[in-house]
Design an enzyme around this catalytic site. Structure first.
Site, PDB file in Angstrom:
ATOM      1  N   HIS A  92      11.184  -1.596  29.689  1.00 41.47           N
ATOM      2  CA  HIS A  92      11.004  -2.970  29.233  1.00 41.47           C
ATOM      3  C   HIS A  92      10.818  -3.919  30.422  1.00 41.47           C
ATOM      4  CE1 HIS A  92      13.202  -1.073  25.861  1.00 41.47           C
ATOM      5  NE2 HIS A  92      12.556  -1.934  25.101  1.00 41.47           N
ATOM      6  N   ASP A 171       4.410   3.057  23.110  1.00 44.01           N
ATOM      7  CA  ASP A 171       5.568   2.170  23.140  1.00 44.01           C
ATOM      8  C   ASP A 171       5.026   0.743  23.169  1.00 44.01           C
ATOM      9  OD1 ASP A 171       8.193   1.311  23.231  1.00 44.01           O
ATOM     10  OD2 ASP A 171       8.756   2.602  24.902  1.00 44.01           O
TER      11      ASP A 171
END
Length: 216
Positions: A92, A171
């Site tokens: 992230h 993702d």
């Protein structure tokens, strides 16, 4: 299989069925689970999201959980291919690099995916439509590109070597690790599709998502 294995598999299936029924009750028919990354204590972001550090236990419990989801009418998605548990960094926030060899990955992180394909081939009507989510992690001893942007990982390994016939998701392309493929979601989506992906995920920056759609 010993009694403990049977109990673990039954519990996994029951939890998957429970999650599936709750999702289905709200009209949700896809769950981006189970996590089949291995937890060896390194990864900050995987941690207790993993079933185990053992790839065979992980595969057994993940397949049971996925079977429970599928029986409730919810499509499971196994993630994060080929593995996110072997890195400290959080994708992230930055692009993780896993420096392990192909042989090390094949013997550990890829075991759940190998068993998934085997399960679908032998008795997998319920799991035949499942997905796999590709990781935003680099494995430089195998390929320079992060897995989600890598024809090597998505086509040569997942499609050809493992014979996975389901759909491949990225993702979240809004994550910092996806910067490798470009500054915009449109650039990142194009790179993912060019590598062999099917479903590009962009999850949080709604203004950027609108720009991505306008670009296409």
């Amino acid at each position: 299989m010993d009694d403990r294995s049977r109990g673990g598999r039954a519990d996994g299936a029951a939890l998957g069925a429970l999650a599936g029924r709750e999702l289905a009750a709200h009209g949700i028919d896809v769950d981006f689970a189970p996590v089949v990354d291995l937890d060896d204590g390194r990864s900050r972001v995987i941690g207790d999201r993993a079933f185990s550090a053992d790839p065979h236990i992980t595969a057994t419990l993940a397949l049971a959980f996925a079977d429970g989801l599928a029986r409730a009418g919810v499509c499971p998605v196994f993630k994060h291919f080929p593995g996110h548990g072997g890195v400290v960094e959080d994708s992230h926030l930055e692009l993780p690099t896993d420096s392990r060899s192909w042989d090390a990955l094949w013997a550990a992180d890829l075991v759940p995916y190998r068993q998934l394909v085997r399960a679908v081939a032998t008795d997998g009507a319920l799991l035949s439509g499942c997905g796999v989510m590709a990781a935003l992690v680099r494995f430089p001893h195998c390929d320079d590109a992060p897995a989600a942007f890598s024809p090597f990982w998505l086509q040569t390994v997942l499609r050809e070597r493992l014979q996975f016939a389901g759909w491949i998701a990225s993702d979240d392309l809004g994550m910092a690790a996806a910067n490798w493929a470009g500054a915009t979601l449109a650039e990142r989506g194009r790179a993912f599709f060019a590598a062999g992906g099917d479903v590009a995920l962009a999850c949080n920056d709604f203004a950027a998502i609108d720009r991505m759609l306008d670009a296409w």
